[in-house]
Design a protein around this motif. Structure first.
Motif, short mmCIF file in Angstrom:
data_model
loop_
_atom_site.label_atom_id
_atom_site.label_comp_id
_atom_site.label_asym_id
_atom_site.label_seq_id
_atom_site.Cartn_x
_atom_site.Cartn_y
_atom_site.Cartn_z
N GLY A 101 28.34 39.63 47.67
CA GLY A 101 29.45 39.78 46.63
C GLY A 101 28.88 38.95 45.25
N SER A 114 30.11 44.09 53.27
CA SER A 114 29.67 43.22 54.51
C SER A 114 29.10 44.24 55.28
N THR A 166 27.94 38.85 54.53
CA THR A 166 28.39 39.23 53.38
C THR A 166 27.62 39.05 52.13
N ASN A 194 34.70 47.27 44.87
CA ASN A 194 33.38 47.73 44.17
C ASN A 194 33.88 48.02 42.44
N HIS A 205 33.23 43.44 39.74
CA HIS A 205 33.40 42.78 40.92
C HIS A 205 32.88 43.41 42.00
N PHE A 206 32.32 42.91 42.97
CA PHE A 206 32.01 43.72 44.37
C PHE A 206 31.98 42.72 45.59
N PHE A 207 32.37 43.27 46.64
CA PHE A 207 32.36 42.42 48.03
C PHE A 207 31.98 43.50 48.96
N SER A 210 30.41 38.71 40.61
CA SER A 210 30.95 39.24 39.57
C SER A 210 30.47 38.91 38.45
#
Length: 398
Positions: free
Chosen positions: A390, A274, A388, A294, A270-272, A392
């Motif tokens: 992101g 901005s 952003t 991350n 999973h990552f997000f 998964s």
């Protein structure tokens, strides 16, 4: 007509008394219809004659079958007493003049799957090394052969065999895969390994056929030189015993064993991230410097790219905030160099519009994903999360 009927009856009565397993049912049945017309009596007599002929033919077939079984059993016992390792299976000599062969037996007469020689010589195994080197050029090859190892069926190797194995200097292996049953008889090349060259010796091609029962027969020919010998792949026995949850492994590619497969636990990816600023015009690759999540460390802050660590199904999302009147703003998701999804905004009058796009796809390990700013203006600051990127891992593919 009456005299003829009586003569026929006398013949049948004598057979009924003298023939084995017969009774006087014929005589009783004939006398029971003595008051019937002569034509009816004759029809009954002929019917009984045909029944006796059919019974005699059936007994002859059973006697012949028992004799053949006795011959095979006697030959098998004789071979076991001698202790030879080259046995002949399905000889044609007993069937050439057999009048009782069915159509199925006639088709088998020329099928090598039913007429072959068993070649059971332990020194031919791929894991065997002997001081005395053998050469198949000295063998008078005739017909078809089936490979065995200590009484168990196996096949030729389909890969290069190390030198000095299979009881010879240059082991012969099959170039190409074994055929399927629907392919029938095929021709395959044979190579001999020598001096780090897997095909240093190109021997005479051989014929191969797959038989019902999942075994192969080979029509071997004399190799091109000495010392070359046909190999029997011992791994056919080992790897054939592996279960579904096991794999066949080897350190030296000679001796193999069954090993339990490791259960692949689904990795968590999973990552997000901005971009805490404004973008204008064309930006080939947005470097999202503010990384909030991350898990799995598949996203790079330095390059702004995501690299798939495993094969599986992934879902991505990316967003922007446009704030320029009359200017369209496009962000594209790029997978392995291909632009696959767009986040588009077009503001006709002074206002602020956000846009979010998602994309799901199957990726192989090592696939690269990033976002490019193609045109327009996107707004963000250090406190906002409007620009952003992101994603998964939804399902890992084994």
């Amino acid at each position: 007509m009456v005299v003829l009927a009586v003569a026929v009856f006398v013949t049948l009565s004598s057979c009924a008394v003298g023939c084995p397993g017969s009774t006087n049912s014929t005589e009783l049945k004939l006398w029971s219809i003595e008051n019937q017309p002569v034509a009816v009596q004759l029809a009954s007599v002929f019917k009984e004659m045909e029944s006796l002929r059919w019974e005699q033919a059936r007994l002859q077939q059973q006697q012949h079958a028992l004799a053949q079984m006795h011959k095979r059993s006697h030959r098998r016992r004789a071979q076991q007493e001698v202790g030879t390792n080259i046995l002949t299976y399905g000889s044609n000599d007993d069937e050439k003049d057999d009048p009782h062969l069915s159509e199925d037996d006639s088709r088998r007469r020329g099928d090598p799957c039913f007429h072959y020689t068993v070649l059971d010589q332990a020194w031919r195994a791929t894991n065997t090394t002997t001081k005395v080197k053998m050469c198949d050029r000295h063998v008078k090859w005739k017909g078809w052969y089936r490979l065995y190892y200590k009484g168990r069926s196996l096949q030729m190797p389909e890969r290069c065999v190390p030198v000095n194995k299979c009881g010879t200097h240059s082991p012969l292996w099959l170039v190409g895969r074994h055929p399927k049953r629907r392919n029938g008889i095929v021709t395959r090349n044979v190579c001999g390994h020598w001096k780090k060259n897997c095909c240093a010796f190109r021997s005479t091609p051989i014929k191969v056929k797959k038989c019902r029962g999942n075994y192969f027969v080979y029509k071997f020919t004399k190799p091109s030189s000495c010392y070359l010998a046909y190999c029997a792949d011992i791994n056919t026995l080992v790897c054939g015993r592996c279960r579904r949850n096991q794999s066949c492994v080897s350190r030296d590619k000679i001796n193999w064993r069954c090993k339990r497969k490791k259960r692949m636990s689904s990795r968590k990816i999973h990552f997000f991230a901005s971009y805490p600023g404004q973008l204008k015009g064309k930006v080939n690759r947005i470097k999202y410097s503010k990384v909030l999540v991350n898990v799995g460390r598949a996203f790079s802050r330095r390059t702004g790219t995501f690299r798939a660590p495993v094969k599986g199904i992934y879902q991505f999302f990316f967003s922007t905030q446009a704030a320029s009147a009359g200017v369209k703003t496009d962000l594209w998701l790029v997978v392995n160099g291909y632009w696959v999804a767009v986040s588009h905004t077009h503001v006709p009058r002074p206002s602020s519009v956000g846009s979010l796009s998602t994309y799901m796809t199957f990726l192989r390990r090592g696939a690269v994903v990033y976002v490019t700013h193609n045109c327009g203006r996107s707004w963000a600051n250090a406190a906002s999360t409007t620009i952003t990127f992101g994603g998964s891992l939804l399902a890992q593919w084994k």
